[in-house]
Design a protein around this motif. Structure first.
Motif, PDB file in Angstrom:
ATOM      1  N   LEU A   1      24.309  34.027  17.941  1.00  0.00           N
ATOM      2  CA  LEU A   1      23.462  34.977  18.666  1.00  0.00           C
ATOM      3  C   LEU A   1      23.482  36.349  17.994  1.00  0.00           C
ATOM      4  CD1 LEU A   1      24.357  33.956  22.325  1.00  0.00           C
ATOM      5  CD2 LEU A   1      22.229  33.455  21.074  1.00  0.00           C
ATOM      6  N   ASP A   2      24.627  36.739  17.469  1.00  0.00           N
ATOM      7  CA  ASP A   2      24.737  37.992  16.716  1.00  0.00           C
ATOM      8  C   ASP A   2      23.759  37.976  15.534  1.00  0.00           C
ATOM      9  OD1 ASP A   2      25.948  40.504  15.803  1.00  0.00           O
ATOM     10  OD2 ASP A   2      26.992  39.285  14.304  1.00  0.00           O
ATOM     11  N   GLN A   3      23.734  36.887  14.799  1.00  0.00           N
ATOM     12  CA  GLN A   3      22.817  36.770  13.661  1.00  0.00           C
ATOM     13  C   GLN A   3      21.364  36.761  14.118  1.00  0.00           C
ATOM     14  OE1 GLN A   3      23.358  37.041  10.309  1.00  0.00           O
ATOM     15  NE2 GLN A   3      25.281  37.750  11.201  1.00  0.00           N
ATOM     16  N   THR A   4      21.089  36.092  15.225  1.00  0.00           N
ATOM     17  CA  THR A   4      19.730  36.077  15.774  1.00  0.00           C
ATOM     18  C   THR A   4      19.268  37.496  16.080  1.00  0.00           C
ATOM     19  OG1 THR A   4      19.980  33.867  16.719  1.00  0.00           O
ATOM     20  CG2 THR A   4      18.310  35.280  17.720  1.00  0.00           C
ATOM     21  N   LEU A   5      20.140  38.294  16.697  1.00  0.00           N
ATOM     22  CA  LEU A   5      19.771  39.669  17.047  1.00  0.00           C
ATOM     23  C   LEU A   5      19.609  40.538  15.798  1.00  0.00           C
ATOM     24  CD1 LEU A   5      22.035  40.175  20.189  1.00  0.00           C
ATOM     25  CD2 LEU A   5      19.574  39.719  20.127  1.00  0.00           C
ATOM     26  N   TRP A   6      20.464  40.345  14.796  1.00  0.00           N
ATOM     27  CA  TRP A   6      20.323  41.114  13.558  1.00  0.00           C
ATOM     28  C   TRP A   6      19.042  40.764  12.821  1.00  0.00           C
ATOM     29  CZ3 TRP A   6      22.324  45.485  12.671  1.00  0.00           C
ATOM     30  CH2 TRP A   6      23.605  45.808  13.108  1.00  0.00           C
TER      31      TRP A   6
ATOM     32  N   ASP B   1      32.003  31.563  25.896  1.00  0.00           N
ATOM     33  CA  ASP B   1      33.340  31.048  25.618  1.00  0.00           C
ATOM     34  C   ASP B   1      33.446  30.444  24.220  1.00  0.00           C
ATOM     35  OD1 ASP B   1      34.074  31.780  28.189  1.00  0.00           O
ATOM     36  OD2 ASP B   1      33.573  29.818  29.023  1.00  0.00           O
ATOM     37  N   ASP B   2      32.318  30.265  23.546  1.00  0.00           N
ATOM     38  CA  ASP B   2      32.275  29.638  22.232  1.00  0.00           C
ATOM     39  C   ASP B   2      31.984  30.706  21.173  1.00  0.00           C
ATOM     40  OD1 ASP B   2      31.607  28.245  19.924  1.00  0.00           O
ATOM     41  OD2 ASP B   2      30.215  26.877  20.904  1.00  0.00           O
ATOM     42  N   GLN B   3      32.981  31.021  20.342  1.00  0.00           N
ATOM     43  CA  GLN B   3      32.831  32.069  19.337  1.00  0.00           C
ATOM     44  C   GLN B   3      31.697  31.753  18.365  1.00  0.00           C
ATOM     45  OE1 GLN B   3      34.373  34.960  19.537  1.00  0.00           O
ATOM     46  NE2 GLN B   3      33.383  35.781  17.719  1.00  0.00           N
ATOM     47  N   ALA B   4      31.522  30.487  18.012  1.00  0.00           N
ATOM     48  CA  ALA B   4      30.445  30.109  17.094  1.00  0.00           C
ATOM     49  C   ALA B   4      29.076  30.431  17.699  1.00  0.00           C
ATOM     50  CB  ALA B   4      30.542  28.627  16.729  1.00  0.00           C
ATOM     51  N   LEU B   5      28.917  30.199  18.997  1.00  0.00           N
ATOM     52  CA  LEU B   5      27.665  30.538  19.676  1.00  0.00           C
ATOM     53  C   LEU B   5      27.437  32.045  19.639  1.00  0.00           C
ATOM     54  CD1 LEU B   5      25.178  30.009  21.460  1.00  0.00           C
ATOM     55  CD2 LEU B   5      26.724  30.007  23.438  1.00  0.00           C
ATOM     56  N   LEU B   6      28.472  32.823  19.929  1.00  0.00           N
ATOM     57  CA  LEU B   6      28.326  34.279  19.897  1.00  0.00           C
ATOM     58  C   LEU B   6      27.961  34.767  18.498  1.00  0.00           C
ATOM     59  CD1 LEU B   6      31.317  35.303  22.188  1.00  0.00           C
ATOM     60  CD2 LEU B   6      28.871  35.298  22.772  1.00  0.00           C
ATOM     61  N   GLU B   7      28.557  34.196  17.479  1.00  0.00           N
ATOM     62  CA  GLU B   7      28.231  34.578  16.106  1.00  0.00           C
ATOM     63  C   GLU B   7      26.781  34.211  15.765  1.00  0.00           C
ATOM     64  OE1 GLU B   7      31.324  32.824  13.712  1.00  0.00           O
ATOM     65  OE2 GLU B   7      32.841  34.161  14.569  1.00  0.00           O
TER      66      GLU B   7
ATOM     67  N   ASP C   1      11.566  25.641  28.135  1.00  0.00           N
ATOM     68  CA  ASP C   1      10.485  25.793  27.166  1.00  0.00           C
ATOM     69  C   ASP C   1      10.909  26.542  25.908  1.00  0.00           C
ATOM     70  OD1 ASP C   1       8.898  24.556  29.053  1.00  0.00           O
ATOM     71  OD2 ASP C   1       7.890  26.386  29.690  1.00  0.00           O
ATOM     72  N   THR C   2      11.821  27.485  26.042  1.00  0.00           N
ATOM     73  CA  THR C   2      12.279  28.259  24.890  1.00  0.00           C
ATOM     74  C   THR C   2      13.800  28.208  24.815  1.00  0.00           C
ATOM     75  OG1 THR C   2      12.309  30.304  26.183  1.00  0.00           O
ATOM     76  CG2 THR C   2      10.316  29.861  24.911  1.00  0.00           C
ATOM     77  N   PRO C   3      14.340  28.221  23.604  1.00  0.00           N
ATOM     78  CA  PRO C   3      15.793  28.163  23.459  1.00  0.00           C
ATOM     79  C   PRO C   3      16.444  29.503  23.784  1.00  0.00           C
ATOM     80  CG  PRO C   3      14.770  28.368  21.309  1.00  0.00           C
ATOM     81  CD  PRO C   3      13.648  28.222  22.318  1.00  0.00           C
ATOM     82  N   LEU C   4      17.741  29.483  23.901  1.00  0.00           N
ATOM     83  CA  LEU C   4      18.532  30.673  24.177  1.00  0.00           C
ATOM     84  C   LEU C   4      18.241  31.775  23.161  1.00  0.00           C
ATOM     85  CD1 LEU C   4      20.812  32.128  25.716  1.00  0.00           C
ATOM     86  CD2 LEU C   4      22.434  30.949  24.204  1.00  0.00           C
ATOM     87  N   GLU C   5      18.122  31.408  21.896  1.00  0.00           N
ATOM     88  CA  GLU C   5      17.890  32.396  20.839  1.00  0.00           C
ATOM     89  C   GLU C   5      16.573  33.140  20.997  1.00  0.00           C
ATOM     90  OE1 GLU C   5      20.837  29.454  19.395  1.00  0.00           O
ATOM     91  OE2 GLU C   5      18.922  29.285  20.409  1.00  0.00           O
ATOM     92  N   ALA C   6      15.624  32.588  21.711  1.00  0.00           N
ATOM     93  CA  ALA C   6      14.352  33.268  21.983  1.00  0.00           C
ATOM     94  C   ALA C   6      14.383  33.999  23.324  1.00  0.00           C
ATOM     95  CB  ALA C   6      13.203  32.266  21.963  1.00  0.00           C
ATOM     96  N   THR C   7      15.068  33.446  24.305  1.00  0.00           N
ATOM     97  CA  THR C   7      15.099  34.030  25.649  1.00  0.00           C
ATOM     98  C   THR C   7      16.034  35.231  25.734  1.00  0.00           C
ATOM     99  OG1 THR C   7      14.627  31.848  26.569  1.00  0.00           O
ATOM    100  CG2 THR C   7      15.477  33.508  28.082  1.00  0.00           C
ATOM    101  N   LEU C   8      17.203  35.127  25.112  1.00  0.00           N
ATOM    102  CA  LEU C   8      18.187  36.202  25.216  1.00  0.00           C
ATOM    103  C   LEU C   8      17.640  37.545  24.731  1.00  0.00           C
ATOM    104  CD1 LEU C   8      21.067  37.075  25.998  1.00  0.00           C
ATOM    105  CD2 LEU C   8      21.746  36.482  23.655  1.00  0.00           C
ATOM    106  N   PRO C   9      17.008  37.626  23.554  1.00  0.00           N
ATOM    107  CA  PRO C   9      16.483  38.934  23.128  1.00  0.00           C
ATOM    108  C   PRO C   9      15.478  39.534  24.114  1.00  0.00           C
ATOM    109  CG  PRO C   9      16.547  37.439  21.264  1.00  0.00           C
ATOM    110  CD  PRO C   9      16.854  36.623  22.493  1.00  0.00           C
TER     111      PRO C   9
END
Length: 153
Positions: A45-50, A37-43, A11-19
């Motif tokens: 998520l970093d922006q999502t959290l900021w 394992d994917d640096q682009a994904l981590l980056e 129902d919700t994407p990773l960017e909403a669930t992880l926080p």
């Protein structure tokens, strides 16, 4: 010994669930490793959290900075779980049975609309439960989380 929780995102994407999960883990006082394992994904998520809500800011860092050892939440690839009470796997990154044993909690977050991600999560469940790890499987059901399965100690 800790436990591993599997989160089947539909129902919700990773960017909403992880926080949300990070906030709960920080509320428990845990230091958290978000492993992918994917640096682009981590980056991403970093922006999502900021860019998250100011009143619910989650202090964190992307691995490779001068203060990695002091980050309450560290986003990294290939980093061991030593020194973290919680490990959250994203993008199919592997969690081992020994990491489950060393942590308070491990979490595997996976996209329920991606067949490859489902297969990786199924393989992780089998490997970890066969190794005797306590595990719970949570799925989204009309916007709320429902425990669908439980295994182990």
């Amino acid at each position: 010994m800790g436990a591993v929780y599997f989160y089947h995102l539909t129902d919700t994407p990773l960017e909403a669930t992880l926080p949300m999960l990070l906030s709960k883990a920080r509320g428990a006082g845990w230091r958290i490793l978000v492993r992918g394992d994917d640096q682009a994904l981590l980056e991403r998520l970093d922006q999502t959290l900021w860019n998250g809500p100011v009143d619910d800011f989650l202090p964190h860092g992307l691995a490779g900075g001068p203060h990695d050892g002091e980050q309450p939440i560290l986003l990294a690839s290939g980093l061991a779980a030593d020194g973290f009470e919680c490990v959250m796997s994203v993008g199919g990154s592997t969690i081992t049975a020994s990491e489950v044993g060393l942590s308070e909690r491990c979490c595997v977050l996976f996209d329920g609309h991606d067949e490859a991600a489902l297969n990786v999560a199924r393989g992780q469940w089998k490997m970890l439960t066969d190794a005797g790890c306590a595990a719970q499987y949570w799925a989204q059901d009309n916007g709320s989380w429902t425990k669908k399965a439980e295994s182990g100690s």
